[in-house]
Design an enzyme around this catalytic site. Structure first.
Site, PDB file in Angstrom:
ATOM      1  N   HIS A 194       0.836  -1.208   0.000  1.00 34.19           N
ATOM      2  CA  HIS A 194       0.000   0.000   0.000  1.00 34.19           C
ATOM      3  C   HIS A 194       0.879   1.270   0.000  1.00 34.19           C
ATOM      4  CE1 HIS A 194      -3.247   2.698   1.095  1.00 34.19           C
ATOM      5  NE2 HIS A 194      -4.113   1.725   1.138  1.00 34.19           N
ATOM      6  N   GLU A 221      -0.574   1.082  -5.654  1.00 34.37           N
ATOM      7  CA  GLU A 221      -0.474  -0.078  -4.768  1.00 34.37           C
ATOM      8  C   GLU A 221      -0.531  -1.398  -5.550  1.00 34.37           C
ATOM      9  OE1 GLU A 221      -3.841   0.380  -2.198  1.00 34.37           O
ATOM     10  OE2 GLU A 221      -3.630   2.560  -2.159  1.00 34.37           O
TER      11      GLU A 221
HETATM   12  O1  TA6 Z   1      -6.055   1.094  -0.987  1.00 37.12           O
HETATM   13  C1  TA6 Z   1      -7.146   1.955  -1.002  1.00 37.12           C
HETATM   14  C2  TA6 Z   1      -7.987   1.710   0.233  1.00 37.12           C
HETATM   15  O2  TA6 Z   1      -8.528   0.422   0.227  1.00 37.12           O
HETATM   16  C3  TA6 Z   1      -9.054   2.788   0.311  1.00 37.12           C
HETATM   17  O3  TA6 Z   1     -10.349   2.258   0.082  1.00 37.12           O
HETATM   18  C4  TA6 Z   1      -8.878   3.360   1.713  1.00 37.12           C
HETATM   19  O4  TA6 Z   1      -9.663   2.636   2.645  1.00 37.12           O
HETATM   20  C5  TA6 Z   1      -7.383   3.135   1.913  1.00 37.12           C
HETATM   21  O5  TA6 Z   1      -7.174   1.829   1.418  1.00 37.12           O
HETATM   22  C6  TA6 Z   1      -6.880   3.356   3.311  1.00 37.12           C
HETATM   23  O6  TA6 Z   1      -7.352   2.354   4.168  1.00 37.12           O
HETATM   24  P1  TA6 Z   1      -6.951   2.465   5.742  1.00 37.12           P
HETATM   25  O7  TA6 Z   1      -7.519   1.225   6.383  1.00 37.12           O
HETATM   26  O8  TA6 Z   1      -5.462   2.529   5.809  1.00 37.12           O
HETATM   27  O9  TA6 Z   1      -7.568   3.748   6.222  1.00 37.12           O
END
Ligand code: TA6
Length: 319
Positions: free
Chosen positions: A189, A293
């Site tokens: 991520h 990501e």
């Molecule tokens: O990778 C994108 C995502 O899935 C978004 O939908 C948003 O939720 C982001 O991840 C961040 O997630 P988090 O649990 O770190 O707030």
């Protein structure tokens, strides 16, 4: 000195070893930092094996990290490269992972530092071949009992962070150490730092289908370079393994290549969502980041006992 026969001759001079990468621990051994002799550096929290900083040789930070990111192990890090395993997001209809928190437990577990290895830079070798690799491990044996209860499988994870002068490679190996199969999803991520999100274009996703999570999870096809003009949350399934290129004001800044990861998620929370996250600071920080990501999140990797899955990303800087 008494001369004697066959006295070993002293070396005229020990060849000077080229300067070597330095690896240090800090913050009560909760962080590992590696620095190349040419100045490039990477910093990793053992919490989540989260890369929280990657700097080029001139000291410029390449990742975005929220100024309100919790770095004390109380919450997943907002920024850097959090690890997503065994589930991406939440999947309520997937029995094995339905009870897990969003994005699984890898990013909120304490990993072990397994060791370092650096390129053997021979005396006088070009600095260009300098690199250092840091390895981290997480397994069911050292997983928090509460997480084990929610996901009762024997597994092993090895996460490697390889710093080269112009790139950062992070790779995750998942092994099924159990006597029964399990499903998993994996995602890196990555929060890339940019100067101005409105000047950013992302190419390399042309003709890729994607799920648009801000438009009813509709499936669409990317027709032109992607620009970010509002909240963006897309799960791409590119047909090939072309590099995803991030440009800013027409200049290429990052190239992201994937190894065995069939998806690319692109995310920017934009103003309202950023303001709604207590650990996202400054509020207008969404202007300076874009998440690209690489992952395997459309469907599941099913690992039979003894199976392994490996996925990696390489983020290369344009000089
Ligand atoms: O990778 C994108 C995502 O899935 C978004 O939908 C948003 O939720 C982001 O991840 C961040 O997630 P988090 O649990 O770190 O707030």
């Amino acid at each position: 000195m008494v001369e004697r026969a066959n006295r070993p001759s002293a070396l005229a001079s020990t060849p000077a070893l080229a300067p070597q990468p330095q690896v240090t621990f800090s913050d009560d051994n909760s962080r590992v930092t590696a620095v190349l002799p040419t100045g490039e550096s990477v910093e990793v929290l053992l919490y989540g094996a989260t890369v929280i900083s990657w700097k080029s040789g001139d000291g410029a930070e390449k990742l975005w990290l929220s100024e309100a990111a919790r770095l004390d192990g109380t919450k997943a890090v907002r920024g850097g490269i959090p690890l997503v395993f065994p589930v991406f997001g939440t999947v309520p209809n997937h029995a094995q992972t339905a009870k897990l928190p969003q994005h699984g437990f890898a990013r909120t577990s304490r990993w072990e530092f397994l060791g370092k290895s650096s390129s053997e830079s021979a005396p006088g070798s070009a600095a260009a071949d300098l690199s250092v690799k840091l390895d981290f491990g997480l397994s069911s044996a050292n997983l928090d009992p509460s997480a084990r209860e929610l996901w009762p499988f024997e597994f092993g994870l090895i996460y490697s962070v390889l710093l080269n002068r112009d790139s950062l490679t992070t790779s995750l190996v998942v092994t099924n150490d159990d006597d029964k199969p399990f499903d998993c999803q994996v995602l890196l991520h990555t929060y890339l730092r940019v100067k101005d999100i409105t000047a950013v274009e992302i190419t390399g996703l042309a003709d890729a289908s994607y799920v648009d999570k801000v438009d009813g999870a509709k499936t669409k096809t990317q027709s032109s370079p992607l620009t970010i003009t509002g909240e963006t949350d897309r799960v791409y399934s590119p047909a090939g393994d072309a590099a995803v290129i991030v440009t800013e004001s027409g200049a290429e800044i990052f190239s992201v290549t994937r190894d065995n990861l069939g998806n690319v998620v692109v995310w920017n929370p934009w103003a309202d969502k950023a303001a709604g996250m207590a650990d996202f600071a400054p509020n207008d920080g969404f202007k300076n980041m874009v998440c690209v990501e690489p992952g395997s999140v459309s469907g599941w990797q099913t690992l039979e006992p003894g199976d392994a899955f490996e996925g990696a990303q390489t983020i290369t800087l344009y000089s």
